[in-house]
Design a protein around this motif. Structure first.
Motif, mmCIF file in Angstrom:
data_model
loop_
_atom_site.group_PDB
_atom_site.id
_atom_site.type_symbol
_atom_site.label_atom_id
_atom_site.label_comp_id
_atom_site.label_asym_id
_atom_site.label_seq_id
_atom_site.Cartn_x
_atom_site.Cartn_y
_atom_site.Cartn_z
ATOM 1 N N ALA A 63 -45.068 12.352 37.299
ATOM 2 C CA ALA A 63 -45.081 12.370 36.158
ATOM 3 C C ALA A 63 -45.646 13.480 35.192
ATOM 4 O O ALA A 63 -44.203 13.960 34.269
ATOM 5 N N ALA A 64 -46.418 14.077 35.379
ATOM 6 C CA ALA A 64 -46.550 15.370 34.738
ATOM 7 C C ALA A 64 -45.386 16.668 35.111
ATOM 8 O O ALA A 64 -44.969 17.776 34.101
ATOM 9 N N ALA A 65 -44.883 16.547 36.490
ATOM 10 C CA ALA A 65 -44.212 17.464 37.074
ATOM 11 C C ALA A 65 -42.664 17.251 36.007
ATOM 12 O O ALA A 65 -42.143 18.298 35.741
ATOM 13 N N LEU A 66 -42.248 15.999 35.728
ATOM 14 C CA LEU A 66 -40.580 15.694 34.913
ATOM 15 C C LEU A 66 -41.205 16.097 33.800
ATOM 16 O O LEU A 66 -40.309 16.042 33.079
ATOM 17 N N PHE A 67 -42.311 15.653 32.482
ATOM 18 C CA PHE A 67 -42.752 15.720 31.585
ATOM 19 C C PHE A 67 -42.341 17.624 31.516
ATOM 20 O O PHE A 67 -42.209 17.777 30.206
ATOM 21 N N TYR A 68 -43.205 18.529 32.112
ATOM 22 C CA TYR A 68 -42.910 20.224 31.867
ATOM 23 C C TYR A 68 -41.394 20.183 31.774
ATOM 24 O O TYR A 68 -41.228 21.179 31.220
ATOM 25 N N THR B 182 -51.770 6.095 45.375
ATOM 26 C CA THR B 182 -50.783 6.214 44.685
ATOM 27 C C THR B 182 -50.855 7.310 43.390
ATOM 28 O O THR B 182 -49.952 7.592 42.479
ATOM 29 N N ALA B 183 -51.953 7.337 43.190
ATOM 30 C CA ALA B 183 -52.422 8.973 42.403
ATOM 31 C C ALA B 183 -51.427 9.242 42.214
ATOM 32 O O ALA B 183 -51.527 10.307 40.865
ATOM 33 N N VAL B 184 -50.884 10.427 43.169
ATOM 34 C CA VAL B 184 -49.595 11.158 43.098
ATOM 35 C C VAL B 184 -48.823 10.655 41.735
ATOM 36 O O VAL B 184 -48.351 11.771 41.525
ATOM 37 N N LEU C 280 -42.403 13.128 53.587
ATOM 38 C CA LEU C 280 -43.458 13.487 53.024
ATOM 39 C C LEU C 280 -43.618 12.845 52.250
ATOM 40 O O LEU C 280 -44.974 12.358 51.543
ATOM 41 N N GLY C 281 -42.613 13.126 50.655
ATOM 42 C CA GLY C 281 -43.232 11.980 49.759
ATOM 43 C C GLY C 281 -43.395 10.729 49.607
ATOM 44 O O GLY C 281 -44.305 10.432 49.055
ATOM 45 N N VAL C 282 -42.243 9.705 50.572
ATOM 46 C CA VAL C 282 -42.182 7.944 50.737
ATOM 47 C C VAL C 282 -44.197 7.992 51.683
ATOM 48 O O VAL C 282 -44.623 6.791 50.727
ATOM 49 N N SER D 183 -49.347 2.585 36.832
ATOM 50 C CA SER D 183 -51.204 2.142 36.149
ATOM 51 C C SER D 183 -50.809 0.899 36.559
ATOM 52 O O SER D 183 -51.629 -0.087 36.796
ATOM 53 N N HIS D 184 -49.572 0.748 37.223
ATOM 54 C CA HIS D 184 -49.863 -1.519 37.546
ATOM 55 C C HIS D 184 -50.396 -1.832 39.008
ATOM 56 O O HIS D 184 -51.306 -2.662 38.523
ATOM 57 N N LYS D 185 -50.234 -0.135 40.161
ATOM 58 C CA LYS D 185 -51.194 -0.229 40.637
ATOM 59 C C LYS D 185 -52.807 -0.168 40.892
ATOM 60 O O LYS D 185 -53.144 -0.671 41.896
ATOM 61 N N ILE D 186 -52.511 0.793 40.201
ATOM 62 C CA ILE D 186 -53.928 1.681 39.989
ATOM 63 C C ILE D 186 -54.993 0.849 38.811
ATOM 64 O O ILE D 186 -56.161 0.114 39.414
#
Length: 325
Positions: A137-142, A130-132, A121-123, A274-277
């Motif tokens: 990243a926010a989940a990892l920072f939390y 891509t914005a997901v 599902l993640g892939v 950011s590289h992709k978007i």
């Protein structure tokens, strides 16, 4: 995405099935897993993972091989947190040590199935949205914040959603019945506490997948790479638990090391998105750099922990100096 030949997928599947079968046959009689046996099995699983990685290098190339190795090591380091939860679950349910391998064996099988679902599902989501990656990243920072602040939620096995769901489906008796998961009482089928322990293990793995899945997707978005690396890390988890079960309280700086790794992977996800978007001019962190950072941070956190454990305890005093000093 890599052009993975069908035979490589089949080779992976056969390797997993054969390995689990050999493991099951080797432990068909319940017994306490001692350090020496656990270390031998842990070495075998690590060797098998590295051997498969060498095949990935040879067949799919250096980039794919580096991504596989990085993802495997990342998952291996993050899974150490699972070991602490295993210890809590076993203590809560008072699981006899001789039965713990059987519980973890079925827990691993469940984890392989659920990780396949979540990673697929993640892939799929990342390839379309891509914005997901920013959300990941926010989940990892939390998670990093909770690790550094010591605000990780305590795990109560008895209140686990998986255990509560099991109790709603089938009655669970209080006493163990050897290694059996089910028995018949008064004409009805009831579960033993051993099945509740497996449910608790699976529930804990689902919680840890919240960090694990986004982290590994930062390394690669190829289904073969992310799943095989996860699978080999999970396969070696049981042996690692029995090898380190008496040493877990010595890893004082491991949470700090994992926090640094998670925050680094979070930055990698932000740059990748950011590289992709936004613009191709935004730099990305290469996989070899990621691998080096994970190795150095993990080695430093474990090394510093062992040095602290080897030193005198805070309440210990060196004693009076020897005569003539």
């Amino acid at each position: 995405m890599y052009d993975v030949p069908l035979w490589l997928w089949l080779a992976f599947a056969v390797t997993v099935v054969v390995s689990l079968t050999v493991d099951l046959l080797a432990h068909r009689t319940a017994h306490v897993i001692r350090f020496k046996e656990a270390a031998a099995w842990s070495g075998l699983w690590v060797g098998l993972a590295l051997l498969f990685g060498a095949v990935v290098f040879a067949v799919l190339g250096t980039t794919a091989g580096t991504e596989y190795t990085t993802a495997w090591l990342l998952e291996k380091s993050l899974s150490v947190d699972n070991l602490f939860v295993f210890a809590v679950i076993f203590a809560y349910f008072k699981v006899p040590r001789a039965y713990q391998h059987r519980v973890l064996f079925f827990g691993v099988i469940g984890a392989l199935v659920f990780r396949a679902i979540f990673l697929s599902l993640g892939v799929a989501v990342v390839s379309r949205f891509t914005a997901v990656l920013y959300a990941f990243a926010a989940a990892l920072f939390y998670s990093t914040y909770k690790l550094l602040k010591g605000e990780e939620e305590s795990f109560d096995p008895g209140k686990s959603f998986a255990v509560r769901a099991l109790r709603k489906i089938i009655p669970v008796r209080d006493a163990y019945a050897g290694e059996r998961f089910f028995v018949r009482e008064e004409g009805r089928r009831v579960a033993t506490p051993l099945l509740a322990v497996v449910a608790a293990i699976e529930g804990a793995d689902l919680i840890f997948a919240v960090d694990s899945v986004p982290a590994v997707l930062a390394i690669s978005d190829d289904a073969f790479i992310v799943y095989t690396s996860n699978a080999f890390a999970i396969l070696g988890l049981r042996a690692l638990y029995f090898m380190l079960s008496g040493l877990l309280d010595r890893f004082h700086y491991l949470s700090v090391g994992l926090a640094i790794i998670l925050s680094f992977i979070g930055v990698k996800l932000v740059l990748q998105a950011s590289h992709k978007i936004i613009s191709p001019a935004v730099p990305e962190i290469p996989s070899p750099v990621s691998l080096a950072v994970i190795v150095v941070v993990l080695a430093a956190s474990v090394g510093l922990s062992l040095l602290r454990s080897a030193g005198p305890k805070p309440d210990q005093h060196p004693g009076p100096p020897p005569p003539g000093a």
